[in-house]
Design an enzyme around this catalytic site. Structure first.
Site, PDB file in Angstrom:
ATOM      1  N   ARG A  38      69.500 -36.161 -43.465  1.00 18.74           N
ATOM      2  CA  ARG A  38      69.755 -34.796 -42.972  1.00 18.74           C
ATOM      3  C   ARG A  38      70.364 -34.896 -41.580  1.00 18.74           C
ATOM      4  O   ARG A  38      69.761 -35.445 -40.667  1.00 18.74           O
ATOM      5  CB  ARG A  38      68.448 -33.995 -42.961  1.00 18.74           C
TER       6      ARG A  38
ATOM      7  N   HIS B 111      72.785 -26.588 -35.579  1.00 18.34           N
ATOM      8  CA  HIS B 111      71.529 -27.053 -34.986  1.00 18.34           C
ATOM      9  C   HIS B 111      71.668 -26.915 -33.463  1.00 18.34           C
ATOM     10  O   HIS B 111      71.636 -27.895 -32.732  1.00 18.34           O
ATOM     11  CB  HIS B 111      71.223 -28.484 -35.424  1.00 18.34           C
TER      12      HIS B 111
ATOM     13  N   GLU C 299      66.307 -23.530 -37.874  1.00 13.75           N
ATOM     14  CA  GLU C 299      65.275 -22.891 -37.049  1.00 13.75           C
ATOM     15  C   GLU C 299      65.796 -21.662 -36.293  1.00 13.75           C
ATOM     16  O   GLU C 299      65.923 -21.667 -35.061  1.00 13.75           O
ATOM     17  CB  GLU C 299      64.651 -23.912 -36.087  1.00 13.75           C
TER      18      GLU C 299
ATOM     19  N   ASN D  30      60.385 -26.467 -41.741  1.00 12.56           N
ATOM     20  CA  ASN D  30      60.046 -27.461 -40.731  1.00 12.56           C
ATOM     21  C   ASN D  30      58.638 -27.162 -40.255  1.00 12.56           C
ATOM     22  O   ASN D  30      58.336 -26.023 -39.884  1.00 12.56           O
ATOM     23  CB  ASN D  30      61.001 -27.386 -39.527  1.00 12.56           C
TER      24      ASN D  30
ATOM     25  N   TYR E  53      55.306 -28.495 -37.824  1.00  6.11           N
ATOM     26  CA  TYR E  53      54.773 -29.408 -36.804  1.00  6.11           C
ATOM     27  C   TYR E  53      53.326 -29.141 -36.429  1.00  6.11           C
ATOM     28  O   TYR E  53      52.561 -30.068 -36.209  1.00  6.11           O
ATOM     29  CB  TYR E  53      55.640 -29.344 -35.534  1.00  6.11           C
TER      30      TYR E  53
ATOM     31  N   GLU F  92      61.737 -30.920 -42.033  1.00  4.96           N
ATOM     32  CA  GLU F  92      61.320 -31.694 -40.855  1.00  4.96           C
ATOM     33  C   GLU F  92      59.806 -31.729 -40.798  1.00  4.96           C
ATOM     34  O   GLU F  92      59.148 -30.724 -41.041  1.00  4.96           O
ATOM     35  CB  GLU F  92      61.792 -31.062 -39.533  1.00  4.96           C
TER      36      GLU F  92
HETATM   37  O1  IFM Z   1      63.630 -32.077 -32.077  1.00  8.53           O
HETATM   38  C1  IFM Z   1      63.331 -30.885 -32.730  1.00  8.53           C
HETATM   39  C2  IFM Z   1      64.425 -30.500 -33.703  1.00  8.53           C
HETATM   40  O2  IFM Z   1      65.654 -30.407 -33.093  1.00  8.53           O
HETATM   41  C3  IFM Z   1      64.117 -29.173 -34.345  1.00  8.53           C
HETATM   42  N1  IFM Z   1      62.791 -29.142 -34.866  1.00  8.53           N
HETATM   43  C4  IFM Z   1      61.708 -29.606 -34.032  1.00  8.53           C
HETATM   44  C5  IFM Z   1      62.036 -30.971 -33.475  1.00  8.53           C
HETATM   45  C6  IFM Z   1      60.871 -31.474 -32.581  1.00  8.53           C
HETATM   46  O3  IFM Z   1      60.669 -30.604 -31.518  1.00  8.53           O
END
Ligand code: IFM
Length: 437
Positions: A79, A123, A168, A293, A295, A352
């Site tokens: 990706r 991005h 995002e 994505n 986290y 992600e």
């Molecule tokens: O590095 C970033 C990425 O560009 C977009 N998603 C979160 C990642 C970690 O912060």
């Protein structure tokens, strides 16, 4: 080791590694135009240590070595994102031949290695000349983006395995125009409300241009967080609900239901552009897939001083990554189930997932992070959620936006002085699972 096998995810499940242009390419040469991240990063105080993406991982020159790492890790897909200012230095108008040639080499390099090219159009590196004309706050961005999408479709469309419009959109709109933490660094609710709508309108016009050109397998990449109240107080529950609205429901609702959440529409009020309702049909056109994505979670408290959106984030009690983000794989499972249950169903990809860890190549915490989140994906699939693939963030240590080079997300360590790449133990763990060594 990850403690999982490829076969735990069923046949055809795609494993990949992810990056983004500004974070790794460098190569600000050969006709590439300026982007909002060049000027934002060059302004003192915006990025830790005054770091910029001028060189980054020098992927512009070292891409063959990086693609070898993707292939040797056993990954099926890579990706990456196109840099809009490399392809269209003025944002619109005449394309840059050397920029087109770079992505020709990169995409052909993937195909030669048996790697599926999984691309993103945007991005975060908006061409500066477009920011000069109002950027995401200007409705015209939707037409500029559609023209850019058509250019990518014409030149690369038949060689891409999948293509996302925007990465995002919450970061593009809210983090960058309300919280001021990313380029263009605004703190303005009117610009925010406009960007929140225009970023999805651009998704809609871009998607239509790609469909018109016959490009297949199209989606968008949303970052989602499980929003939870910091206490049992009713006002903290309201704060968590509002955060969920601006972070998750706005974007999921827009692209999957052609509808914005009423509570957030009310908060933005007259700051939204006139007749935004007329655009919802275009924004909500069918997708082939939706990328998620993931986290961490968001623990939220009521913050009356914060005006129209009275919420504030608080630190939670869980173990955190080097970014200070709580590690919460349960949140991924619950979000996947929620998206599946509450929204019209489309195939999902985890586009992600990963963590910033301490420097060094021994990274047992990162390996554990991946194992626990992959287990959440496995469980969601077992419960019936149609998840088709998983991308680790990130292939390489890279420019982590406002955090500069301080936060290391790579499966592969990068020594930024020598540009030497060294695979970490977490990379070996993926390699062992994916190649069954
Ligand atoms: O590095 C970033 C990425 O560009 C977009 N998603 C979160 C990642 C970690 O912060």
């Amino acid at each position: 080791m990850l403690g999982l096998r490829r076969s735990d995810f069923g046949p055809g499940f795609i494993f990949g590694a992810a990056t983004a242009a500004y974070q790794i390419e460098g190569g600000q040469t050969d006709g590439r135009g300026p982007s909002i991240w060049d000027s934002f990063a060059s302004t003192p105080g915006n990025v830790l240590g005054g770091d910029t993406g001028a060189v980054a991982c020098d992927h512009y020159h070292r891409w063959p070595e990086d693609l070898d790492l993707v292939r040797d890790g056993g990954f099926d897909a890579y990706r990456f994102s196109f840099a809009w200012p490399r392809l269209l230095p003025d944002g619109t108008g005449t394309p840059n031949g050397k920029g087109l040639a770079f992505y020709d080499r990169l995409i052909d390099g993937m195909l030669e290695r048996g790697i599926k090219p999984f691309a993103t159009l945007y991005h975060w590196d908006l061409p500066s000349p477009l920011q000069d004309r109002g950027g995401w706050a200007n409705r015209d961005v939707a037409a500029w983006f559609a023209d850019y999408a058509a250019l990518v479709a014409r030149h690369f469309g038949d060689r891409l395995w999948g293509l996302a419009t925007i990465n995002e959109p919450w970061c593009v709109a809210f983090l960058s125009h309300y919280l001021g933490k990313h380029a263009p660094g605004l703190r303005d609710i009117r610009a925010t409300a406009r960007a929140m709508h225009h970023v999805l309108l651009a998704h809609g016009t871009g998607l239509a241009a790609l469909r018109e050109a016959g490009v297949k397998n199209l989606g968008i990449v949303l970052n989602l967080e499980k929003a939870e109240p910091a206490s049992a107080a009713a006002e903290d529950a309201l704060a968590a609900g509002l955060w969920d609205g601006v972070f998750n429901r706005w974007f999921l609702g827009g692209v999957l239901k052609a509808r914005y959440p009423a509570d957030i529409v009310e908060r933005f009020g007259t700051n939204l552009p006139d007749r935004w309702e007329d655009d919802l049909e275009l924004i909500g056109r069918p997708l082939d897939w939706c990328g998620i994505n993931y986290y961490t979670r968001a623990l939220m408290k009521h913050a009356p001083e914060a005006g129209a959106l009275p919420f504030a984030r608080v630190d939670g009690p869980l173990e955190t990554t080097e970014s200070g983000w709580e590690i919460y794989p349960e949140g991924l499972l619950s979000l996947l189930q929620r998206v599946w249950d509450e929204y019209p169903r489309v195939p999902l990809y985890i586009t992600e997932n990963g963590m910033a860890d301490v420097p060094g190549v021994d990274d047992p915490r990162r390996t554990r992070f991946y194992a626990d989140h992959l287990e959440a994906v496995r469980q969601a699939r077992q419960a019936g959620v149609d998840i088709r693939g998983y991308f680790a963030w990130s292939l390489l240590d890279n420019f982590e936006w406002a955090e500069g080079y301080a936060k290391r997300f790579g499966l592969v360590e990068v020594d930024f002085a020598s540009q030497k790449r060294t695979p970490r133990a977490s990379y070996r763990a993926f390699q062992a699972m994916l190649t069954d060594r």
